[in-house]
Design a protein around this motif. Structure first.
Motif, PDB file in Angstrom:
ATOM      1  N   ILE A  46      -4.982   6.849  -8.541  1.00  0.00           N
ATOM      2  CA  ILE A  46      -4.364   5.524  -8.572  1.00  0.00           C
ATOM      3  C   ILE A  46      -5.392   4.527  -8.052  1.00  0.00           C
ATOM      4  O   ILE A  46      -5.851   4.631  -6.926  1.00  0.00           O
ATOM      5  CB  ILE A  46      -3.117   5.454  -7.674  1.00  0.00           C
ATOM      6  CG1 ILE A  46      -2.068   6.450  -8.151  1.00  0.00           C
ATOM      7  CG2 ILE A  46      -2.541   4.043  -7.677  1.00  0.00           C
ATOM      8  CD1 ILE A  46      -0.838   6.527  -7.273  1.00  0.00           C
ATOM      9  N   ASP A  47      -5.776   3.590  -8.894  1.00  0.00           N
ATOM     10  CA  ASP A  47      -6.718   2.551  -8.475  1.00  0.00           C
ATOM     11  C   ASP A  47      -5.987   1.226  -8.367  1.00  0.00           C
ATOM     12  O   ASP A  47      -5.019   0.987  -9.074  1.00  0.00           O
ATOM     13  CB  ASP A  47      -7.848   2.416  -9.509  1.00  0.00           C
ATOM     14  CG  ASP A  47      -8.584   3.729  -9.726  1.00  0.00           C
ATOM     15  OD1 ASP A  47      -8.727   4.477  -8.757  1.00  0.00           O
ATOM     16  OD2 ASP A  47      -8.987   3.997 -10.872  1.00  0.00           O
ATOM     17  N   ARG A  48      -6.490   0.383  -7.474  1.00  0.00           N
ATOM     18  CA  ARG A  48      -5.858  -0.916  -7.300  1.00  0.00           C
ATOM     19  C   ARG A  48      -6.946  -1.975  -7.187  1.00  0.00           C
ATOM     20  O   ARG A  48      -7.857  -1.878  -6.367  1.00  0.00           O
ATOM     21  CB  ARG A  48      -5.014  -0.886  -6.022  1.00  0.00           C
ATOM     22  CG  ARG A  48      -4.189  -2.128  -5.788  1.00  0.00           C
ATOM     23  CD  ARG A  48      -3.541  -2.042  -4.391  1.00  0.00           C
ATOM     24  NE  ARG A  48      -2.863  -3.280  -4.083  1.00  0.00           N
ATOM     25  CZ  ARG A  48      -1.558  -3.483  -4.295  1.00  0.00           C
ATOM     26  NH1 ARG A  48      -0.818  -2.527  -4.775  1.00  0.00           N
ATOM     27  NH2 ARG A  48      -1.029  -4.653  -3.995  1.00  0.00           N
ATOM     28  N   CYS A  49      -6.872  -2.984  -8.049  1.00  0.00           N
ATOM     29  CA  CYS A  49      -7.866  -4.052  -8.039  1.00  0.00           C
ATOM     30  C   CYS A  49      -7.454  -5.096  -7.016  1.00  0.00           C
ATOM     31  O   CYS A  49      -6.348  -5.640  -7.091  1.00  0.00           O
ATOM     32  CB  CYS A  49      -7.962  -4.682  -9.428  1.00  0.00           C
ATOM     33  SG  CYS A  49      -8.948  -6.182  -9.458  1.00  0.00           S
ATOM     34  N   SER A  50      -8.313  -5.376  -6.069  1.00  0.00           N
ATOM     35  CA  SER A  50      -7.926  -6.312  -5.012  1.00  0.00           C
ATOM     36  C   SER A  50      -7.964  -7.754  -5.497  1.00  0.00           C
ATOM     37  O   SER A  50      -7.387  -8.642  -4.881  1.00  0.00           O
ATOM     38  CB  SER A  50      -8.810  -6.134  -3.781  1.00  0.00           C
ATOM     39  OG  SER A  50     -10.137  -6.470  -4.120  1.00  0.00           O
ATOM     40  N   CYS A  83     -12.268  -3.952 -13.842  1.00  0.00           N
ATOM     41  CA  CYS A  83     -10.814  -3.966 -13.923  1.00  0.00           C
ATOM     42  C   CYS A  83     -10.392  -4.352 -15.342  1.00  0.00           C
ATOM     43  O   CYS A  83     -10.843  -5.367 -15.867  1.00  0.00           O
ATOM     44  CB  CYS A  83     -10.248  -4.960 -12.925  1.00  0.00           C
ATOM     45  SG  CYS A  83      -8.494  -5.245 -13.142  1.00  0.00           S
ATOM     46  N   ASN A 110      -3.160   7.608 -16.293  1.00  0.00           N
ATOM     47  CA  ASN A 110      -2.195   6.814 -15.569  1.00  0.00           C
ATOM     48  C   ASN A 110      -0.811   7.455 -15.634  1.00  0.00           C
ATOM     49  O   ASN A 110      -0.046   7.225 -16.556  1.00  0.00           O
ATOM     50  CB  ASN A 110      -2.175   5.412 -16.174  1.00  0.00           C
ATOM     51  CG  ASN A 110      -1.412   4.451 -15.296  1.00  0.00           C
ATOM     52  OD1 ASN A 110      -0.779   4.858 -14.309  1.00  0.00           O
ATOM     53  ND2 ASN A 110      -1.436   3.195 -15.648  1.00  0.00           N
ATOM     54  N   LYS A 144       4.031   7.056  -8.823  1.00  0.00           N
ATOM     55  CA  LYS A 144       3.487   5.818  -8.258  1.00  0.00           C
ATOM     56  C   LYS A 144       2.736   6.056  -6.962  1.00  0.00           C
ATOM     57  O   LYS A 144       1.749   5.382  -6.680  1.00  0.00           O
ATOM     58  CB  LYS A 144       4.633   4.850  -7.953  1.00  0.00           C
ATOM     59  CG  LYS A 144       5.245   4.213  -9.168  1.00  0.00           C
ATOM     60  CD  LYS A 144       5.873   2.864  -8.808  1.00  0.00           C
ATOM     61  CE  LYS A 144       6.272   2.106 -10.054  1.00  0.00           C
ATOM     62  NZ  LYS A 144       7.695   2.308 -10.367  1.00  0.00           N
ATOM     63  N   GLY A 161      -4.593  -7.355  -8.327  1.00  0.00           N
ATOM     64  CA  GLY A 161      -3.449  -6.517  -7.979  1.00  0.00           C
ATOM     65  C   GLY A 161      -3.092  -5.496  -9.040  1.00  0.00           C
ATOM     66  O   GLY A 161      -2.132  -4.758  -8.891  1.00  0.00           O
ATOM     67  N   GLU A 191       0.830  -1.198   0.000  1.00  0.00           N
ATOM     68  CA  GLU A 191       0.000   0.000   0.000  1.00  0.00           C
ATOM     69  C   GLU A 191       0.867   1.251   0.000  1.00  0.00           C
ATOM     70  O   GLU A 191       1.992   1.250   0.482  1.00  0.00           O
ATOM     71  CB  GLU A 191      -0.890   0.108   1.252  1.00  0.00           C
ATOM     72  CG  GLU A 191      -1.744  -1.055   1.577  1.00  0.00           C
ATOM     73  CD  GLU A 191      -1.106  -1.894   2.659  1.00  0.00           C
ATOM     74  OE1 GLU A 191       0.096  -2.214   2.522  1.00  0.00           O
ATOM     75  OE2 GLU A 191      -1.812  -2.227   3.619  1.00  0.00           O
ATOM     76  N   ARG A 243      -9.616  -0.299  -4.674  1.00  0.00           N
ATOM     77  CA  ARG A 243      -9.116   0.763  -3.792  1.00  0.00           C
ATOM     78  C   ARG A 243      -8.774   1.960  -4.656  1.00  0.00           C
ATOM     79  O   ARG A 243      -7.966   1.867  -5.574  1.00  0.00           O
ATOM     80  CB  ARG A 243      -7.865   0.258  -3.065  1.00  0.00           C
ATOM     81  CG  ARG A 243      -7.288   1.238  -2.083  1.00  0.00           C
ATOM     82  CD  ARG A 243      -6.196   0.556  -1.248  1.00  0.00           C
ATOM     83  NE  ARG A 243      -5.711   1.454  -0.222  1.00  0.00           N
ATOM     84  CZ  ARG A 243      -4.488   1.975  -0.217  1.00  0.00           C
ATOM     85  NH1 ARG A 243      -3.639   1.698  -1.166  1.00  0.00           N
ATOM     86  NH2 ARG A 243      -4.122   2.776   0.762  1.00  0.00           N
ATOM     87  N   GLU A 281      -2.714  -2.215 -10.913  1.00  0.00           N
ATOM     88  CA  GLU A 281      -2.744  -0.822 -10.487  1.00  0.00           C
ATOM     89  C   GLU A 281      -2.754   0.084 -11.704  1.00  0.00           C
ATOM     90  O   GLU A 281      -2.023  -0.142 -12.654  1.00  0.00           O
ATOM     91  CB  GLU A 281      -1.534  -0.497  -9.608  1.00  0.00           C
ATOM     92  CG  GLU A 281      -1.837  -0.693  -8.148  1.00  0.00           C
ATOM     93  CD  GLU A 281      -0.762  -0.070  -7.264  1.00  0.00           C
ATOM     94  OE1 GLU A 281      -1.075   0.226  -6.114  1.00  0.00           O
ATOM     95  OE2 GLU A 281       0.375   0.105  -7.724  1.00  0.00           O
TER      96      GLU A 281
END
Ligand code: SF4
Lengths: 659, 172
Positions: A597-601, A613, A568, A301, A604, A265, A626, A606
């Motif tokens: 910044i998105d993050r797919c749980s 996603c 991005n 990042k 992963g 994170e 997230r 990003e």
């Protein structure tokens, strides 16, 4: 204490108020109060305990301590007193910590003394402890203004130890400690004499420094030591130390930040600031240029570091080559305390004492054309009232300063005893801190210049060049006021581009209740930050930077400009760098780029994620996406509004997935 | 000619901050194309002289732009008109880097040096080429959608007579 300010003479009314205050906290009734500070869990036990203290402290200050006019101006929603709960007891705001001194000499936390560290690992651990100890002596941010310089000596110590160890392992010989001089990573003579040991020592030192940096960042995100279980508000500035040891500190901090916390994170603390200086890190042939590139990569990042401009005129003025303590740095939120009319024109060992913020919008509403009461803005009336409230805001700062001065050294024990506030170490614990505080700054801040202009003239300063000139005049006027009052009171009184987005919402809510939702003025959830061009206004990045840059020179207590990037950022480093360097060239003092910044749980991935996603096709309804945004209280602005939203989304989607 | 999208500043369609124009119309009909609506040459709005002037003005007045990107649909189906636009743009703003996207490959476009497609190509600096292939889709790719697509340095490639891949200025 005497009843300085008995607004409510009726004791029963007061009793009722105090009881209600308590009940609301106990029963978690007033969520607005409990959630005021995003950093504090107001519904937890420790959060409630601290709320009891702070809510009553505010109440007490307003009723018994503060000047009557100040209390009235708060009620009128024109002046805001930050950290009101600290007013009555005379706490000070923020500070730049002289880590070099504390580490060199060792220090005492109050429960035990700490020896100077002998390795970078220990030194970085102590940095966290010092931050934590200092945080309890004050209420605002704690900052390291030159952490690369401060920590380089301990990298050197580590290297030295490792080199000696290496010599033993590889049996390359012995160092004659009497005439070898200081062992450092830049000693090419030693490298030639003992190639294996030198290589070994370099490698070991690099890995130890990186580990130390990782644990520092972990520590600063986990030690909930501040009141109510908050994490200390830490900032670290770096970027200009060109020694190999300093460079290693910078490099390791950036690597550790990019790696992120436990699950990768993005770390929320410390706020990181990369100091940009021509000749040091701005062009390919300069010694720290690669670190600047790495900082940009890290920022693309992780949203940090932000970028401080040492070459902006107001910062360059105080810069002395060879003295890193004269390099502009900031408390992450933007505070600037470089200059001092008493000669301490350096950073560490002092900070801001307190600040009060003006709601410019309300004054604009009262005297502008937007309510339809007049055809032409009543500028004379506006300035007359502005003067009145500037006086009130200042009166509040001075009054509070007197309370702060009267506090005994032992009240801010660590800060004074250890000389974190320069000179404090010479005070007896019972002695008041007195004049020592005069090296700090008292600041008047402002919010909502854009909405103020809209209310006054029907347009904001991004829309019209005449209005822009009016806006610039207004802020110059406020700066002149601060300068004049500095002379008059012989104190550092400075103008601040207030960062508090939470506050901007509070002002807005009350003004909306009074005046209704007025388009472009009170119809949003928040007022635009300080002098910023509204994020929702369609304008090119370059233009926004140009328009805002002039205000940086006026706000000598600090300011920041942001650009919102839709896309991005990490896949387009050239754009990222270009924008940063353009802002620096335009004399913006402190700068950062916001981007989503998105993050797919699930997988992963990003990047930018819409409803599904792009990598694994999971839908946001099924898996947690997230979505990290810089906490500015604002949504990511879209400056490309010429197509309707649906159309934009369509083109953009196609783009993301397709040719 | 119609356009179906315009961003005065974007970081998604090529290196640096770029203006992007989307030209309507495409006859490649790739499977999995996410915007089949843009296949229609009448989709979007006519690229009028006024619109063109506005966009040229935007570009001229933006010191931060690295250049312009032209996408679609597929701009190569309107090659002559797009070339004419590029010429007018360069007349007014001077040299400017242009990236262009196509469903055609570099080899297909360069087959006939007399063609308007070739004329358009030689006016640009970077070509993102090839049709979108659903099976090769990869969202982690920079500036393109499927792994068959290439980012081609046009000037180099025309000199060498074979495809030369474009290299990014920074590689983080
Ligand atoms: S070339 Fe592009 S626009 Fe044309 S069909 Fe293929 S993916 Fe769609």
């Amino acid at each position: 204490m005497a009843l300085l300010n008995p607004i409510y003479t009726d004791r029963e009314v007061m009793l009722d108020e105090v009881i209600t205050l308590g009940e609301e906290i106990v029963e978690s009734r007033n969520l607005e109060v409990l959630r005021e500070n995003a950093n504090l869990n107001g519904e937890s036990f420790s959060g409630k305990m601290s709320k009891f203290g702070s809510e009553y402290a505010k109440w007490y200050a307003e009723h018994f301590v503060m000047p009557k006019r100040l209390v009235q101006s708060i009620k009128d929603n024109i002046v805001y007193v930050h950290d009101l709960d600290q007013y009555a007891i005379g706490t000070t705001n923020c500070i730049f910590i002289p880590f070099d001194k504390l580490l060199r000499e060792g220090f005492n936390t109050g429960n035990g003394s700490v020896r100077p560290p002998n390795s970078i690992m220990t030194a970085m651990a102590l940095v966290a402890i010092i931050f934590q100890s200092q945080q309890n002596s004050q209420y605002g941010g704690v900052s390291a203004n030159k952490i690369d310089f401060d920590l380089a000596p301990y990298v050197r110590k580590t290297f030295s130890k490792n080199l000696i160890k290496g010599l033993e392992y590889f049996e390359e010989g012995d160092l004659d400690s009497t005439n070898v001089g200081e062992i450092s990573m830049s000693r090419s003579d030693l490298q030639e004499l003992y190639p294996k040991a030198f290589k070994f020592a370099t490698k070991e030192t690099k890995s130890e420094t990186l580990q130390a940096a990782e644990s520092l960042i972990h520590n600063l995100n986990t030690m909930s030591s501040r009141a109510g279980g908050q994490i200390p508000f830490t900032s670290i500035n770096y970027g200009t130390d060109t020694s190999p040891e300093g460079q290693l500190v910078i490099d390791s901090l950036l690597t550790a930040t990019m790696r992120g916390l436990g699950n990768g994170e993005t770390p929320i603390f410390p706020i990181q600031i990369f100091k940009c200086k021509q000749g040091v890190n701005q062009a390919p042939d300069e010694p720290n240029y690669s670190l600047f590139l790495k900082a940009a990569e890290c920022s693309a990042k992780r949203l940090y570091p932000n970028f401080a401009n040492l070459d902006a005129p107001l910062n360059l003025m105080y810069y002395k080559a060879g003295d890193p303590d004269t390099e502009f740095a900031t408390m992450g939120c933007r505070t600037r305390v470089l200059s001092d009319r008493f000669g301490r024109n350096h950073l560490s060992g002092k900070g801001n004492l307190s600040f009060n913020t003006m709601n410019l919008v309300k004054l604009g509403l009262e005297h502008g054309i937007v309510l339809g009461q007049r055809k032409v803005a009543d500028e004379r009336g506006f300035y007359r009232e502005l003067d009145l409230y500037l006086d009130i805001a200042l009166e509040g700062l001075l009054h509070r300063f007197n309370i702060q001065k009267a506090q005994k050294a032992k009240a801010s024990d660590f800060m004074m005893r250890e000389g974190v506030w320069e000179g404090g170490e010479h005070l007896h614990p019972e002695e008041p801190v007195g004049d020592l505080l005069k090296h700090g700054s008292l600041s008047i801040g402002f919010i909502g210049l854009a909405e103020c202009m809209k209310a006054m003239y029907g347009k904001h300063h991004g829309e019209d060049s005449n209005v822009y000139n009016k806006a610039y005049e207004l802020i110059s006027y406020m700066r002149n006021y601060c300068d004049r009052q500095s002379e008059r009171h012989n104190l550092n009184i400075t103008l601040f581009a207030t960062p508090a987005e939470g506050l901007s919402g509070k002002f807005t809510k009350r003004d909306k209740a009074t005046y209704g939702a007025i388009a472009g003025v009170t119809d949003r959830e928040y007022y635009t930050n300080s002098f910023h061009i509204p994020v929702y206004y369609s304008i090119s990045a370059a233009k926004k930077i140009e328009l805002e840059s002039a205000f940086h020179g006026l706000c000598n207590a600090g300011a920041i400009s942001y650009i919102e990037l839709n896309g991005n950022a990490r896949s387009n480093p050239a754009a990222f760098l270009q924008i940063i360097q353009y802002a620096l060239s335009q004399q913006v003092s402190y700068f950062s780029i916001n981007h989503p910044i998105d993050r797919c749980s699930a997988c992963g991935f990003e990047g930018i994620i819409g409803a599904t996603c792009p990598s694994c096709n999971s839908h946001e309804n099924d898996v947690h996406i997230r979505r990290l945004r810089r906490v500015t209280g604002y949504l990511t602005g879209d400056y490309q509004t010429r197509f309707n939203a649906a159309k934009q989304a369509e083109v953009r989607d196609r783009l993301k997935h397709n040719t | 000619m119609n356009i179906c999208g315009y961003y005065p500043e974007s970081i998604n369609e090529g290196e640096g901050l770029r203006a992007s124009i989307f030209i309507s119309g495409c006859r490649h009909f790739c499977k999995g194309c996410f915007s089949p609506a843009t296949w229609n040459f009448n989709y979007g709005d006519p690229f009028t002289k006024e619109r063109e002037a506005e966009i040229i003005d935007d570009i001229k007045n933006n010191p931060l732009l690295s250049g312009l990107t032209i996408l679609g649909g597929d701009p190569f189906f309107s090659a002559a008109e797009v070339s004419a636009f590029i010429d007018r743009l360069r007349q007014q703003v001077g040299p400017i880097s242009i990236w262009i996207y196509s469903g055609y490959t570099f080899e297909e476009i360069t087959e006939n040096p007399e063609s308007p497609e070739y004329e358009l190509l030689r006016r640009c600096q970077v070509l993102v080429d090839g049709r979108f292939v659903e099976e090769l889709r990869d969202p982690s790719l920079r500036y393109c959608g499927s792994s068959n697509q290439r980012l081609i340095d046009i000037t180099q490639s025309l000199i060498l007579g074979k495809v030369s891949i474009w290299q990014p200025t920074f590689s983080f």
